[in-house]
Design a protein around this motif. Structure first.
Motif, PDB file in Angstrom:
ATOM      1  N   GLU A 212       0.912  -1.241   0.003  1.00 28.94           N
ATOM      2  CA  GLU A 212       0.039   0.142  -0.137  1.00 28.94           C
ATOM      3  C   GLU A 212       0.698   1.203   0.037  1.00 28.94           C
ATOM      4  N   VAL A 215       2.662   1.902  -3.391  1.00 26.80           N
ATOM      5  CA  VAL A 215       1.697   2.166  -4.497  1.00 26.80           C
ATOM      6  C   VAL A 215       1.376   3.850  -4.328  1.00 26.80           C
ATOM      7  N   ALA A 218       4.342   5.436  -5.458  1.00 29.99           N
ATOM      8  CA  ALA A 218       4.539   5.220  -6.839  1.00 29.99           C
ATOM      9  C   ALA A 218       3.540   6.540  -7.509  1.00 29.99           C
ATOM     10  N   LYS A 219       2.467   6.318  -7.299  1.00 32.06           N
ATOM     11  CA  LYS A 219       1.422   7.210  -7.685  1.00 32.06           C
ATOM     12  C   LYS A 219       1.972   8.822  -7.638  1.00 32.06           C
ATOM     13  N   VAL A 222       4.565   9.405 -10.148  1.00 29.42           N
ATOM     14  CA  VAL A 222       4.104   9.380 -11.647  1.00 29.42           C
ATOM     15  C   VAL A 222       3.612  10.777 -11.591  1.00 29.42           C
ATOM     16  N   LYS A 223       2.718  11.094 -10.799  1.00 28.30           N
ATOM     17  CA  LYS A 223       1.910  12.420 -10.749  1.00 28.30           C
ATOM     18  C   LYS A 223       2.982  13.504 -11.266  1.00 28.30           C
ATOM     19  N   VAL A 233       6.346   6.127 -15.822  1.00 32.87           N
ATOM     20  CA  VAL A 233       5.502   4.865 -15.424  1.00 32.87           C
ATOM     21  C   VAL A 233       6.321   4.179 -14.108  1.00 32.87           C
ATOM     22  N   ILE A 236       5.648  -1.611  -9.214  1.00 29.84           N
ATOM     23  CA  ILE A 236       5.942  -1.977  -8.102  1.00 29.84           C
ATOM     24  C   ILE A 236       6.649  -3.418  -7.866  1.00 29.84           C
ATOM     25  N   LEU A 430       2.384  -4.499  -9.349  1.00 26.65           N
ATOM     26  CA  LEU A 430       1.492  -3.769 -10.385  1.00 26.65           C
ATOM     27  C   LEU A 430       2.267  -2.585 -10.908  1.00 26.65           C
ATOM     28  N   THR A 431       1.449  -2.018 -12.073  1.00 25.89           N
ATOM     29  CA  THR A 431       2.221  -0.932 -12.804  1.00 25.89           C
ATOM     30  C   THR A 431       1.333   0.322 -12.369  1.00 25.89           C
ATOM     31  N   VAL A 432       1.819   1.468 -12.366  1.00 26.50           N
ATOM     32  CA  VAL A 432       1.173   2.472 -12.198  1.00 26.50           C
ATOM     33  C   VAL A 432       1.623   3.601 -13.162  1.00 26.50           C
ATOM     34  N   ASN A 433       0.430   4.047 -14.122  1.00 29.27           N
ATOM     35  CA  ASN A 433       0.958   4.906 -15.055  1.00 29.27           C
ATOM     36  C   ASN A 433      -0.329   5.863 -15.222  1.00 29.27           C
TER      37      ASN A 433
END
Ligand code: URA
Length: 433
Positions: A212, A215, A218-219, A222-223, A233, A236, A430-433
């Motif tokens: 958690e 993520v 990562a978010k 990316v932002k 991109v 994780i 997972l991938t965050v994009n």
């Protein structure tokens, strides 16, 4: 404007204005704010967080505190990769040549080891003659010529982050999402690449211990990247278990070469292919599945290994060490860690394994420590594996025999052996994009 009022505002959980953040970063960099006031504000940020806007402003102010690398003279799509740090993480040595062999332009600035985590620059310096400092012109012309260069970060890249990071390291204020996100992204934005793939590690060997938190980090990153106009991109990936079987500088270079020859272990190969595919997606615009096949192809046809060799030669390293890894010097002393009982490895604390490697001489306790490039650990068994009493779980390597007892003790503390079989955990979340 007074730093006192800014600290008080954040202490009460209020949102800082762009002007206040800029005042803080500019004056902290110039040495016009006392270290105790900087750390008071950092601690208030740790407790009360920052909004997206505050985090983005902090990042941009830190990026602008020093040089912004201009990669516009590079012909082609420039792509960078960053790992949030881990144990046995030699992915840059594998992923960067794969991507460059397939047409991406990788102009990469990497760091040295930090705490229990290793650094790419230290690994590369274990190759005879390899230069990690190049002039700006030499760096750019090498990337134009062969598509790839990995050098150390120049002192003037985000100097504000350098100052804040050193204070955070000493005041238990590292693991805050806005502070990590702004620290990493200020350097990535200043380093100039158009595309950025972030490998956000999760687990016992990572700064973020839960999926958690990873993520959320990562978010946030990316932002920031997208807001600054970069294609960004994040993937994780697991860092509950060291990545691959080798931990330590030259041991990891040898493992990277074996992986590029197609002989890598499954976890390391899988993570590298995933990162390379994400970078290639940005470079080529093709879908991920096609890029994954292209990355596999660059290992199978030897082009990625040839690209690593080309980079080593271009940067003054001895390329015959890549042709024949037996040429790397060997540690004088080795010590086998054996299983005390039958069972299954149910947990390996990756951070403790990183510390064990550091104690053998592969990492630094202080900036002044000189590395033993041969030092480190080869793991024979990892989480989920069945073991019998007497099996060799790992071999420790060092040139200083007296370092072995403390390192062996730390390694043993990292392991939990249970009588029940253990389910393997995911490698890529997972991938965050
Ligand atoms: N790596 C960085 O560069 N900064 C952090 O804050 C954490 C990891």
């Amino acid at each position: 404007m007074r730093i006192y009022d800014i600290i008080l505002k954040k202490r009460y959980g209020e949102e800082l204005t762009d002007e206040e953040i800029e005042f803080f970063v500019t004056n902290a960099s110039k040495g016009d704010i006392e270290n105790y006031q900087i750390t008071a504000l950092l601690m208030a940020i740790c407790f009360n967080g920052m909004t997206e806007r505050e985090t983005a402003t902090l990042t941009m102010c830190m990026a602008r505190s020093g040089d912004i690398v201009d990669l516009s003279s590079i012909d082609g799509y420039t792509v960078d990769k960053h790992s949030t740090g881990g144990v046995g993480d030699k992915t840059t040595l594998i992923v960067a040549p794969i991507v460059a062999a397939l047409g991406g332009k990788v102009a990469k600035m990497s760091g040295r080891g930090l705490g229990h985590t290793g650094g790419t620059v230290d690994k590369l310096e274990s190759i005879e003659g390899f230069q990690t400092t190049l002039s700006g012109d030499a760096f750019l012309s090498q990337v134009n010529r062969i598509g790839l260069s990995v050098i150390g970060q120049s002192g003037d890249l985000a100097p504000a982050d350098k100052k804040l990071y050193a204070l955070r390291n000493d005041t238990a204020t590292v693991d805050s999402i806005p502070l990590i996100a702004s620290s990493i992204m200020s350097k990535k934005l200043a380093a100039g690449s158009k595309g950025i793939v972030l490998d956000v590690k999760t687990g016992s060997g990572a700064f973020m211990k839960s999926v958690e938190e990873s993520v959320a980090l990562a978010k946030a990153m990316v932002k920031i990247g997208k807001a600054a106009g970069r294609d960004t991109v994040a993937v994780i990936t697991d860092m509950d278990i060291p990545l691959g079987n080798a931990v330590g500088n030259s041991l990891e270079v040898i493992e990277a070469v074996e992986t590029l020859k197609g002989n890598g272990c499954e976890d390391l190969t899988t993570v590298c292919l995933e990162l390379a595919a994400n970078m290639l997606t940005l470079v080529t615009g093709k879908d991920k599945a096609s890029c994954l096949e292209m990355a596999k192809g660059a290992i199978a046809d030897g082009s990625a290994l040839r690209k690593l060799r080309e980079m080593v030669e271009a940067q003054g390293g001895n390329p015959t060490w890549i042709d024949n890894t037996e040429l790397f010097p060997k540690a004088e002393f080795t010590y086998e860690i054996k299983a005390q009982a039958d069972g299954y490895i149910s947990f390996m604390n990756a951070e403790k394994i990183g510390v064990s490697s550091l104690l053998l001489g592969a990492g630094r306790n202080t900036n002044k420590d000189v590395l033993d490039f041969t030092a480190g650990i080869i793991l024979n068994k990892k989480t989920g594996d069945k073991v019998m009493a007497g099996d060799v779980l790992a071999t420790l390597y060092t040139n200083t025999e007296s370092k072995i007892p403390a390192a062996a003790k730390k390694f043993n503390e990292a392991l939990v052996i249970s009588s029940d079989p253990v389910k393997k955990q995911p490698l890529i979340y997972l991938t965050v994009n």
